[in-house]
Write a protein that holds these residues in place. Structure first.
Motif, PDB file in Angstrom:
ATOM      1  N   ILE A  13      48.802 -38.703 -25.098  1.00 21.58           N
ATOM      2  CA  ILE A  13      48.850 -37.607 -24.120  1.00 21.58           C
ATOM      3  C   ILE A  13      47.836 -36.537 -24.497  1.00 21.58           C
ATOM      4  CG2 ILE A  13      50.277 -35.712 -23.239  1.00 21.58           C
ATOM      5  CD1 ILE A  13      50.996 -38.372 -21.992  1.00 21.58           C
ATOM      6  N   ALA A  14      47.743 -36.217 -25.775  1.00 25.79           N
ATOM      7  CA  ALA A  14      46.778 -35.220 -26.236  1.00 25.79           C
ATOM      8  C   ALA A  14      45.350 -35.651 -25.907  1.00 25.79           C
ATOM      9  CB  ALA A  14      46.933 -34.984 -27.735  1.00 25.79           C
ATOM     10  N   ALA A  15      45.056 -36.930 -26.099  1.00 22.43           N
ATOM     11  CA  ALA A  15      43.715 -37.436 -25.796  1.00 22.43           C
ATOM     12  C   ALA A  15      43.427 -37.378 -24.300  1.00 22.43           C
ATOM     13  CB  ALA A  15      43.565 -38.862 -26.320  1.00 22.43           C
ATOM     14  N   LEU A  16      44.403 -37.759 -23.484  1.00 23.06           N
ATOM     15  CA  LEU A  16      44.231 -37.694 -22.027  1.00 23.06           C
ATOM     16  C   LEU A  16      44.019 -36.265 -21.557  1.00 23.06           C
ATOM     17  CD1 LEU A  16      46.980 -40.189 -20.816  1.00 23.06           C
ATOM     18  CD2 LEU A  16      44.524 -40.399 -20.395  1.00 23.06           C
ATOM     19  N   LEU A  17      44.805 -35.353 -22.094  1.00 27.78           N
ATOM     20  CA  LEU A  17      44.683 -33.949 -21.701  1.00 27.78           C
ATOM     21  C   LEU A  17      43.334 -33.375 -22.130  1.00 27.78           C
ATOM     22  CD1 LEU A  17      46.006 -31.586 -20.300  1.00 27.78           C
ATOM     23  CD2 LEU A  17      47.057 -30.975 -22.471  1.00 27.78           C
ATOM     24  N   LYS A  30      37.155 -33.919  -9.617  1.00 27.36           N
ATOM     25  CA  LYS A  30      37.876 -35.129  -9.204  1.00 27.36           C
ATOM     26  C   LYS A  30      38.359 -35.925 -10.416  1.00 27.36           C
ATOM     27  CE  LYS A  30      35.940 -35.762  -4.629  1.00 27.36           C
ATOM     28  NZ  LYS A  30      37.129 -35.458  -3.859  1.00 27.36           N
ATOM     29  N   ALA A  31      37.495 -36.075 -11.410  1.00 25.04           N
ATOM     30  CA  ALA A  31      37.890 -36.788 -12.630  1.00 25.04           C
ATOM     31  C   ALA A  31      38.985 -36.017 -13.362  1.00 25.04           C
ATOM     32  CB  ALA A  31      36.689 -37.015 -13.534  1.00 25.04           C
ATOM     33  N   ALA A  32      38.838 -34.696 -13.436  1.00 22.51           N
ATOM     34  CA  ALA A  32      39.856 -33.870 -14.099  1.00 22.51           C
ATOM     35  C   ALA A  32      41.194 -34.011 -13.392  1.00 22.51           C
ATOM     36  CB  ALA A  32      39.417 -32.420 -14.126  1.00 22.51           C
ATOM     37  N   GLU A  33      41.170 -33.954 -12.068  1.00 17.36           N
ATOM     38  CA  GLU A  33      42.405 -34.078 -11.302  1.00 17.36           C
ATOM     39  C   GLU A  33      43.080 -35.418 -11.568  1.00 17.36           C
ATOM     40  OE1 GLU A  33      43.893 -33.243  -6.765  1.00 17.36           O
ATOM     41  OE2 GLU A  33      41.863 -33.991  -7.043  1.00 17.36           O
ATOM     42  N   ARG A  34      42.302 -36.489 -11.621  1.00 17.17           N
ATOM     43  CA  ARG A  34      42.867 -37.825 -11.917  1.00 17.17           C
ATOM     44  C   ARG A  34      43.506 -37.840 -13.300  1.00 17.17           C
ATOM     45  NH1 ARG A  34      38.102 -39.581  -9.502  1.00 17.17           N
ATOM     46  NH2 ARG A  34      37.139 -39.915 -11.530  1.00 17.17           N
ATOM     47  N   GLN A  35      42.807 -37.265 -14.270  1.00 21.67           N
ATOM     48  CA  GLN A  35      43.333 -37.249 -15.635  1.00 21.67           C
ATOM     49  C   GLN A  35      44.606 -36.406 -15.744  1.00 21.67           C
ATOM     50  OE1 GLN A  35      42.379 -38.950 -18.326  1.00 21.67           O
ATOM     51  NE2 GLN A  35      40.681 -39.955 -17.299  1.00 21.67           N
ATOM     52  N   TYR A  36      44.606 -35.238 -15.124  1.00 19.31           N
ATOM     53  CA  TYR A  36      45.820 -34.406 -15.144  1.00 19.31           C
ATOM     54  C   TYR A  36      46.985 -35.155 -14.501  1.00 19.31           C
ATOM     55  CZ  TYR A  36      42.913 -30.311 -16.348  1.00 19.31           C
ATOM     56  OH  TYR A  36      42.062 -29.423 -16.951  1.00 19.31           O
ATOM     57  N   ARG A  37      46.700 -35.851 -13.410  1.00 19.29           N
ATOM     58  CA  ARG A  37      47.749 -36.614 -12.728  1.00 19.29           C
ATOM     59  C   ARG A  37      48.333 -37.676 -13.653  1.00 19.29           C
ATOM     60  NH1 ARG A  37      45.321 -38.628  -7.775  1.00 19.29           N
ATOM     61  NH2 ARG A  37      44.997 -36.420  -7.456  1.00 19.29           N
ATOM     62  N   VAL A  39      48.354 -37.597 -16.999  1.00 18.12           N
ATOM     63  CA  VAL A  39      49.145 -36.902 -18.027  1.00 18.12           C
ATOM     64  C   VAL A  39      50.505 -36.520 -17.469  1.00 18.12           C
ATOM     65  CG1 VAL A  39      49.322 -34.816 -19.447  1.00 18.12           C
ATOM     66  CG2 VAL A  39      47.133 -36.024 -19.288  1.00 18.12           C
ATOM     67  N   LEU A  40      50.510 -35.932 -16.273  1.00 14.54           N
ATOM     68  CA  LEU A  40      51.780 -35.470 -15.698  1.00 14.54           C
ATOM     69  C   LEU A  40      52.685 -36.622 -15.273  1.00 14.54           C
ATOM     70  CD1 LEU A  40      50.469 -32.345 -13.793  1.00 14.54           C
ATOM     71  CD2 LEU A  40      51.959 -32.391 -15.812  1.00 14.54           C
ATOM     72  N   SER A  41      52.115 -37.780 -14.965  1.00 14.67           N
ATOM     73  CA  SER A  41      52.965 -38.931 -14.643  1.00 14.67           C
ATOM     74  C   SER A  41      53.671 -39.436 -15.894  1.00 14.67           C
ATOM     75  CB  SER A  41      52.153 -40.057 -13.989  1.00 14.67           C
ATOM     76  OG  SER A  41      51.323 -40.700 -14.936  1.00 14.67           O
ATOM     77  N   GLN A  42      53.021 -39.274 -17.047  1.00 15.54           N
ATOM     78  CA  GLN A  42      53.607 -39.722 -18.308  1.00 15.54           C
ATOM     79  C   GLN A  42      54.421 -38.638 -19.002  1.00 15.54           C
ATOM     80  OE1 GLN A  42      50.654 -41.622 -20.815  1.00 15.54           O
ATOM     81  NE2 GLN A  42      49.743 -42.652 -19.059  1.00 15.54           N
ATOM     82  N   SER A  43      54.095 -37.393 -18.707  1.00 13.93           N
ATOM     83  CA  SER A  43      54.773 -36.259 -19.346  1.00 13.93           C
ATOM     84  C   SER A  43      54.910 -35.122 -18.323  1.00 13.93           C
ATOM     85  CB  SER A  43      53.970 -35.815 -20.572  1.00 13.93           C
ATOM     86  OG  SER A  43      54.646 -34.832 -21.289  1.00 13.93           O
ATOM     87  N   PRO A  44      55.827 -35.280 -17.359  1.00 13.96           N
ATOM     88  CA  PRO A  44      55.912 -34.330 -16.243  1.00 13.96           C
ATOM     89  C   PRO A  44      56.322 -32.912 -16.631  1.00 13.96           C
ATOM     90  CG  PRO A  44      57.658 -35.983 -16.108  1.00 13.96           C
ATOM     91  CD  PRO A  44      56.773 -36.373 -17.240  1.00 13.96           C
ATOM     92  N   GLU A  45      56.785 -32.713 -17.840  1.00 14.20           N
ATOM     93  CA  GLU A  45      57.202 -31.388 -18.290  1.00 14.20           C
ATOM     94  C   GLU A  45      56.191 -30.776 -19.253  1.00 14.20           C
ATOM     95  OE1 GLU A  45      60.237 -29.911 -17.139  1.00 14.20           O
ATOM     96  OE2 GLU A  45      59.969 -31.583 -15.760  1.00 14.20           O
ATOM     97  N   HIS A  46      54.981 -31.287 -19.274  1.00 12.87           N
ATOM     98  CA  HIS A  46      53.962 -30.809 -20.214  1.00 12.87           C
ATOM     99  C   HIS A  46      53.412 -29.472 -19.718  1.00 12.87           C
ATOM    100  CE1 HIS A  46      50.421 -30.617 -22.718  1.00 12.87           C
ATOM    101  NE2 HIS A  46      50.822 -31.699 -23.362  1.00 12.87           N
ATOM    102  N   PRO A  47      53.752 -28.362 -20.391  1.00 15.05           N
ATOM    103  CA  PRO A  47      53.385 -27.048 -19.860  1.00 15.05           C
ATOM    104  C   PRO A  47      51.883 -26.814 -19.749  1.00 15.05           C
ATOM    105  CG  PRO A  47      54.301 -26.838 -22.063  1.00 15.05           C
ATOM    106  CD  PRO A  47      54.483 -28.264 -21.648  1.00 15.05           C
TER     107      PRO A  47
END
Length: 97
Positions: A13-17, A30-37, A39-47
Motif C-alpha cells: 500500500i505504501a508503494a502504491l500510494l 489520470k495515472a494518479a487517480e487510478r493509483q489512488y483508486r 489504494v482505496l480499493s485495498q485500504s478504504p480507510e487510509h486517511p
C-alpha cells in the motif's frame, strides 16, 4: 478525548500510494487517480490516500467527491492537518461555509 490509531500500512500500500503521489506531483492526474483508486480499493480507510485523492478531485473540479473523501479522511484520522486545510479550501471554493 479519544485517540484513533490507524493500522500499520503494508509495504504494498505504501508503494502504491507513493507511486500515486509521484504521478500527482508530475501532473499525470489520470495515472494518479487510478493509483489512488487502487489504494482505496485495498485500504478504504487510509486517511492519507483519502486526503490525496480528495485533493486531486478538488484539482479537477469534482467538488462533491473531494468533500466526501476529505470528510472521510478526517473521520478516520481526526485532526489530520493536511485534510483539514484542504477541506477548508474546498469548502470555501464551493461556497459552503
Amino acid at each position: 478525548m479519544s485517540t484513533h490509531t490507524t493500522p500499520t500500512e503494508s509495504p504494498a500500500i505504501a508503494a502504491l500510494l507513493s507511486a500515486a503521489a509521484r504521478c500527482h506531483q508530475a501532473g499525470d492526474l489520470k495515472a494518479a487517480e487510478r493509483q489512488y483508486r487502487i489504494v482505496l480499493s485495498q485500504s478504504p480507510e487510509h486517511p492519507q490516500a483519502l486526503y490525496l485523492s480528495g485533493a486531486l478531485d478538488h484539482q479537477i473540479g469534482a467538488t462533491e467527491d473531494a468533500l466526501q473523501k476529505l470528510k472521510h479522511s478526517l473521520a478516520v484520522r481526526p485532526g489530520y492537518l493536511p485534510a483539514i486545510e484542504m477541506l477548508g479550501a474546498v469548502t470555501a471554493r464551493a461556497g459552503k461555509f
